[in-house]
Motif scaffolding. Structure first.
Motif, PDB file in Angstrom:
ATOM      1  N   TYR A  94       0.840  -1.203   0.000  1.00  0.00           N
ATOM      2  CA  TYR A  94       0.000   0.000   0.000  1.00  0.00           C
ATOM      3  C   TYR A  94       0.877   1.256   0.000  1.00  0.00           C
ATOM      4  CZ  TYR A  94      -3.486  -3.452   1.240  1.00  0.00           C
ATOM      5  OH  TYR A  94      -4.293  -4.553   1.228  1.00  0.00           O
ATOM      6  N   PRO A  95       0.355   2.367  -0.521  1.00  0.00           N
ATOM      7  CA  PRO A  95       1.187   3.585  -0.640  1.00  0.00           C
ATOM      8  C   PRO A  95       1.433   4.318   0.683  1.00  0.00           C
ATOM      9  CG  PRO A  95      -1.033   3.965  -1.532  1.00  0.00           C
ATOM     10  CD  PRO A  95      -0.948   2.508  -1.192  1.00  0.00           C
ATOM     11  N   TYR A  96       0.660   4.004   1.714  1.00  0.00           N
ATOM     12  CA  TYR A  96       0.756   4.766   2.970  1.00  0.00           C
ATOM     13  C   TYR A  96       2.186   4.775   3.530  1.00  0.00           C
ATOM     14  CZ  TYR A  96       0.053   6.049   7.869  1.00  0.00           C
ATOM     15  OH  TYR A  96       0.149   6.658   9.098  1.00  0.00           O
ATOM     16  N   TYR A  97       2.835   3.608   3.533  1.00  0.00           N
ATOM     17  CA  TYR A  97       4.172   3.479   4.136  1.00  0.00           C
ATOM     18  C   TYR A  97       5.150   4.450   3.492  1.00  0.00           C
ATOM     19  CZ  TYR A  97       8.523   1.231   5.714  1.00  0.00           C
ATOM     20  OH  TYR A  97       9.755   0.984   6.270  1.00  0.00           O
ATOM     21  N   GLU A  98       5.111   4.535   2.162  1.00  0.00           N
ATOM     22  CA  GLU A  98       6.062   5.395   1.449  1.00  0.00           C
ATOM     23  C   GLU A  98       5.897   6.856   1.860  1.00  0.00           C
ATOM     24  OE1 GLU A  98       6.036   4.879  -2.787  1.00  0.00           O
ATOM     25  OE2 GLU A  98       7.808   6.165  -3.046  1.00  0.00           O
ATOM     26  N   ARG A  99       4.642   7.280   2.012  1.00  0.00           N
ATOM     27  CA  ARG A  99       4.388   8.665   2.459  1.00  0.00           C
ATOM     28  C   ARG A  99       4.882   8.862   3.890  1.00  0.00           C
ATOM     29  NH1 ARG A  99      -0.798   7.954   0.494  1.00  0.00           N
ATOM     30  NH2 ARG A  99      -1.717   8.049   2.581  1.00  0.00           N
ATOM     31  N   LEU A 100       4.597   7.865   4.720  1.00  0.00           N
ATOM     32  CA  LEU A 100       4.930   7.975   6.144  1.00  0.00           C
ATOM     33  C   LEU A 100       6.433   8.149   6.365  1.00  0.00           C
ATOM     34  CD1 LEU A 100       3.717   7.636   9.093  1.00  0.00           C
ATOM     35  CD2 LEU A 100       4.451   5.255   8.915  1.00  0.00           C
ATOM     36  N   VAL A 101       7.220   7.402   5.613  1.00  0.00           N
ATOM     37  CA  VAL A 101       8.667   7.347   5.880  1.00  0.00           C
ATOM     38  C   VAL A 101       9.468   8.358   5.052  1.00  0.00           C
ATOM     39  CG1 VAL A 101       8.483   4.895   6.509  1.00  0.00           C
ATOM     40  CG2 VAL A 101       9.161   5.516   4.177  1.00  0.00           C
ATOM     41  N   ARG A 102       8.798   9.300   4.428  1.00  0.00           N
ATOM     42  CA  ARG A 102       9.494  10.154   3.452  1.00  0.00           C
ATOM     43  C   ARG A 102      10.700  10.893   4.024  1.00  0.00           C
ATOM     44  NH1 ARG A 102       4.592  12.294   4.631  1.00  0.00           N
ATOM     45  NH2 ARG A 102       4.585  14.369   5.571  1.00  0.00           N
ATOM     46  N   ASP A 103      10.659  11.249   5.315  1.00  0.00           N
ATOM     47  CA  ASP A 103      11.810  11.962   5.906  1.00  0.00           C
ATOM     48  C   ASP A 103      12.969  11.030   6.245  1.00  0.00           C
ATOM     49  OD1 ASP A 103      10.249  14.197   5.805  1.00  0.00           O
ATOM     50  OD2 ASP A 103       9.719  14.183   7.944  1.00  0.00           O
ATOM     51  N   TYR A 104      12.793   9.736   6.052  1.00  0.00           N
ATOM     52  CA  TYR A 104      13.783   8.760   6.512  1.00  0.00           C
ATOM     53  C   TYR A 104      14.396   7.953   5.376  1.00  0.00           C
ATOM     54  CZ  TYR A 104      12.078   9.843  11.195  1.00  0.00           C
ATOM     55  OH  TYR A 104      11.755  10.494  12.360  1.00  0.00           O
ATOM     56  N   ARG A 105      14.075   8.340   4.140  1.00  0.00           N
ATOM     57  CA  ARG A 105      14.571   7.576   2.986  1.00  0.00           C
ATOM     58  C   ARG A 105      16.095   7.674   2.876  1.00  0.00           C
ATOM     59  NH1 ARG A 105      10.425   6.467  -0.826  1.00  0.00           N
ATOM     60  NH2 ARG A 105      12.037   5.346  -1.974  1.00  0.00           N
ATOM     61  N   CYS A 106      16.688   6.599   2.387  1.00  0.00           N
ATOM     62  CA  CYS A 106      18.129   6.617   2.146  1.00  0.00           C
ATOM     63  C   CYS A 106      18.446   5.642   1.020  1.00  0.00           C
ATOM     64  CB  CYS A 106      18.905   6.252   3.412  1.00  0.00           C
ATOM     65  SG  CYS A 106      18.783   4.515   3.840  1.00  0.00           S
ATOM     66  N   ASP A 107      19.683   5.638   0.592  1.00  0.00           N
ATOM     67  CA  ASP A 107      20.136   4.676  -0.401  1.00  0.00           C
ATOM     68  C   ASP A 107      21.074   3.689   0.288  1.00  0.00           C
ATOM     69  OD1 ASP A 107      18.836   5.982  -2.536  1.00  0.00           O
ATOM     70  OD2 ASP A 107      20.450   7.497  -2.572  1.00  0.00           O
ATOM     71  N   GLY A 108      21.470   2.698  -0.461  1.00  0.00           N
ATOM     72  CA  GLY A 108      22.484   1.779   0.069  1.00  0.00           C
ATOM     73  C   GLY A 108      21.926   0.407   0.349  1.00  0.00           C
ATOM     74  N   ALA A 109      22.848  -0.518   0.590  1.00  0.00           N
ATOM     75  CA  ALA A 109      22.461  -1.913   0.843  1.00  0.00           C
ATOM     76  C   ALA A 109      21.793  -2.011   2.212  1.00  0.00           C
ATOM     77  CB  ALA A 109      23.697  -2.792   0.796  1.00  0.00           C
TER      78      ALA A 109
END
Lengths: 87, 238
Positions: B17-32
Motif C-alpha cells: 500500500y502507498p501509505y508506508y512510502e508517504r509515512l517514511v518520506r523523511d527517513y529515505r536513504c540509499d544503500g544496501a
C-alpha cells in the motif's frame, strides 16, 4: 521434580527475573522476581532434580546448614507449586 | 523497494500500500539494507485490533512493518520502547508509561517549560539502540503516536522516567532492578526464547547505563519542572 519451561533468566542488580517466553508460561504475569537463593533453585529445576540435590546445592553455594537449606528448598518448592510453575 | 534509515540501520521494505512510502518520506536513504522487512496478509490483519481496529489497510501494514522491525532490533543492539523521547539541551530523556497515563501531556509540559531547548524526538514509539561508543541513543521514527511528534534525529539517553499518575508531583531515583519489570512492559517482547535471550541483556544494559526515575505526576506544569530539576539539578539551576 521439574519446573515449567519457557522462562529466560536475567539478573539485574541483586535480583534475578524469570521472564516468561509466552504469557501462558508464567500464569502469574510476564515475569517472576527471584532472590539469589530462589534463582539458584529455579535454574536447577529447569531439568528433573530431586530435593536432595537442591538442598546440597544451597549448602555448597551459601554455606548454610542442612536444616536451613531444607527449609528454603521446601518453602520455594511450595511457592512454585502454588504459582502452578511445577510440571 | 523502499529503503530507510531507522535507528542507524538501513531498512528495506516492499509494501503493498502507498501509505508506508508517504509515512517514511523523511527517513529515505540509499544503500544496501542491513535488514529487509516483509509482512504477510495475516500479520497485517493482526494489527486490526485494539485502538487500531478499523484502520486503513495501509496504516495496518505500516504498523505490522514497524512491529517486525522492533522485534528484529535486539539482534542489532536495539529495542522498541513505548515512551516519549525528548532531547533536552541535547540530553535524551525517555518518559515511559502505559497508554493513557499521560506521556503526551507530560512531554507537552516539558516543551512548555523549556521551549526550544526541548525537542520531542519521538512522542510515543522511539527506537533505542546502542551506538558504537557504547551509549544508548533514542531515535526518532515516523511511527510516533497520534500527535505526530517526531524528528529524524538521535539523542544519547541520559535518563528514563517511569511515569505514573499522582495526586502530587513526586520524582525519585530508582534502581535498574526496580525499573526492570516496567521497562520490560514498555518494550515489545519477542515471541520466542531466542529473541528474549537477546532482548533481556540489552534491557538490563540500558537500565544500568542511564539514570532511572519513578515519577508520580499531576498533569500540571509543576510536574515537568520537578522532573527537569531532579534529572538535571547538577547541570542547571532552572
Amino acid at each position: 521434580m521439574k519446573r515449567r519451561s519457557g522462562f529466560v533468566l536475567e539478573t539485574v542488580g541483586g535480583d534475578t527475573y524469570a521472564v516468561a517466553v509466552t504469557a501462558e508460561a508464567a500464569g502469574v504475569g510476564s515475569m517472576v522476581k527471584l532472590n539469589p537463593t530462589a534463582a539458584t533453585l529455579f535454574a536447577l529445576l529447569e531439568t528433573e532434580t530431586d530435593t536432595e540435590a537442591l538442598v546440597a546445592a544451597l549448602m555448597e553455594k551459601y554455606e548454610v546448614t542442612k536444616e536451613v537449606a531444607e527449609r528454603d528448598v521446601a518453602a520455594f518448592v511450595a511457592a512454585l507449586g502454588e504459582a502452578k510453575l511445577l510440571d | 523497494m523502499i529503503t530507510c534509515r531507522f535507528a542507524g540501520l538501513t531498512v528495506a521494505a516492499d509494501p503493498r500500500y502507498p501509505y508506508y512510502e508517504r509515512l517514511v518520506r523523511d527517513y529515505r536513504c540509499d544503500g544496501a539494507p542491513d535488514l529487509t522487512l516483509s509482512v504477510t496478509e495475516a500479520e497485517l490483519l493482526a494489527e486490526d485490533a485494539g485502538k487500531n481496529a478499523g484502520a486503513d489497510l495501509g496504516i495496518l501494514e505500516a504498523l505490522a512493518l514497524y512491529r517486525k522491525l522492533s522485534l528484529a532490533l535486539p539482534a542489532y543492539g536495539g529495542l522498541f520502547l513505548h515512551a516519549a523521547c525528548l532531547s533536552v539541551d541535547g540530553c535524551g530523556v525517555a518518559v515511559t508509561a502505559p497508554s493513557g497515563v499521560g506521556k503526551s501531556t507530560h512531554a507537552a509540559l516539558w516543551k512548555e517549560l523549556l521551549g526550544e531547548r526541548c525537542e520531542i524526538v519521538n512522542g510515543d514509539k522511539p527506537l533505542i539502540r546502542r551506538g558504537e561508543d557504547g551509549r544508548f541513543y533514542g531515535y526518532g521514527t515516523p511511527f510516533c503516536g497520534k500527535e505526530g511528534w517526531q524528528r529524524n534525529t538521535a539523542v544519547p539517553l541520559t535518563a528514563i522516567v517511569l511515569l505514573e499518575r499522582g495526586a502530587h508531583d513526586e520524582v525519585v531515583p530508582t534502581s535498574p532492578a526496580e525499573a526492570f519489570p516496567l521497562l520490560y512492559a514498555a518494550t515489545l517482547p519477542p515471541r520466542d526464547e531466542a529473541g528474549l535471550r537477546l532482548l533481556l541483556p540489552l534491557l538490563s544494559s540500558l537500565a544500568a547505563s542511564v539514570r532511572l526515575y519513578r515519577a508520580r505526576c499531576t498533569p500540571r506544569p509543576s510536574a515537568a519542572a520537578l522532573c527537569y530539576r531532579t534529572i538535571f539539578e547538577k547541570e542547571s539551576s532552572l
